[in-house]
Design an enzyme around this catalytic site. Sequence first.
Site, short mmCIF file in Angstrom:
data_model
loop_
_atom_site.label_atom_id
_atom_site.label_comp_id
_atom_site.label_asym_id
_atom_site.label_seq_id
_atom_site.Cartn_x
_atom_site.Cartn_y
_atom_site.Cartn_z
CB THR A 59 27.10 29.86 29.41
OG1 THR A 59 26.64 29.64 31.14
CG2 THR A 59 26.21 31.16 29.34
N GLY A 113 22.92 34.40 34.62
CA GLY A 113 23.54 35.43 34.95
C GLY A 113 24.69 35.90 34.15
CG ASP A 135 36.79 27.14 31.88
OD1 ASP A 135 36.10 26.65 32.81
OD2 ASP A 135 37.97 26.20 32.30
CB SER A 136 36.21 31.70 35.45
OG SER A 136 34.72 31.21 35.76
CE1 TYR A 179 36.01 26.18 46.01
CE2 TYR A 179 35.68 26.79 43.97
CZ TYR A 179 35.91 25.86 44.63
OH TYR A 179 36.10 24.62 44.52
NE ARG A 221 31.99 34.49 34.21
CZ ARG A 221 31.73 34.10 35.55
NH1 ARG A 221 31.44 34.83 36.35
NH2 ARG A 221 32.28 32.94 36.15
#
Length: 227
Positions: free
Chosen positions: A8, A12, A75-76, A163, A206
Amino acid sequence: MPTIVIATGNQGKLRELRELLRGAIPGLDVDTEVVSAAEVNAPDVPETGVSFAENSLLKARAVADATGLIAIADDSGLQVDVLGGAPGIFSARWAGRHGDDSANLNLLLAQLSDIAPEHRTAHFSCAASLALPASRGDFIAVEHGYMPGVLRYESAGEGGFGYDPIFESTELTEGIDGHDPAYNGEYAHLTNAEIPAEIKNAISHRARAFNALLPQIIRAVELYHGE
């Protein structure tokens, strides 16, 4: 030399995983041996899978083989019950352009505008994967994590991303399996964007996926170093 690369560019996520691993693996210096994909020029891997697990494992395998390091990926996304689990793997590009959080959120709110509160249930899902490079053996693992909640009609809060401003954790409000709410209800009926980051990270999808993956990460480090 780095041992683990996080597939990634999100700093964060890198900080979050470093804290998860801090002290968990004897001899591992998380500040120098756990790095982001950008730090080792890892490739940007297209997410061509049709599930969170497929996408995370695609990234982990590709980055592990490209760098020769242990690779961890995730992946989320958000899954809304009344939408049959959508946006799902399309969460980051629901409005058509990848990463436009405001457009994605506003489109979802519009789609759910007439949905009654009792039908606004949803959950965040995460699949976390790791892979050893092929040169070190065929070792992979995938774990899942979930964060149940309900969706607001309007945004609230300045924290988080995606979101988060419309998502309320039901565990913070209602508790788990009849038990008292987490943190004694102090954060009941607040969105992920309103609660402290450390609280969100402690119960997030996560965090749960990576915590479930931790024993496999420890094993992968042992295999990588031939222990």
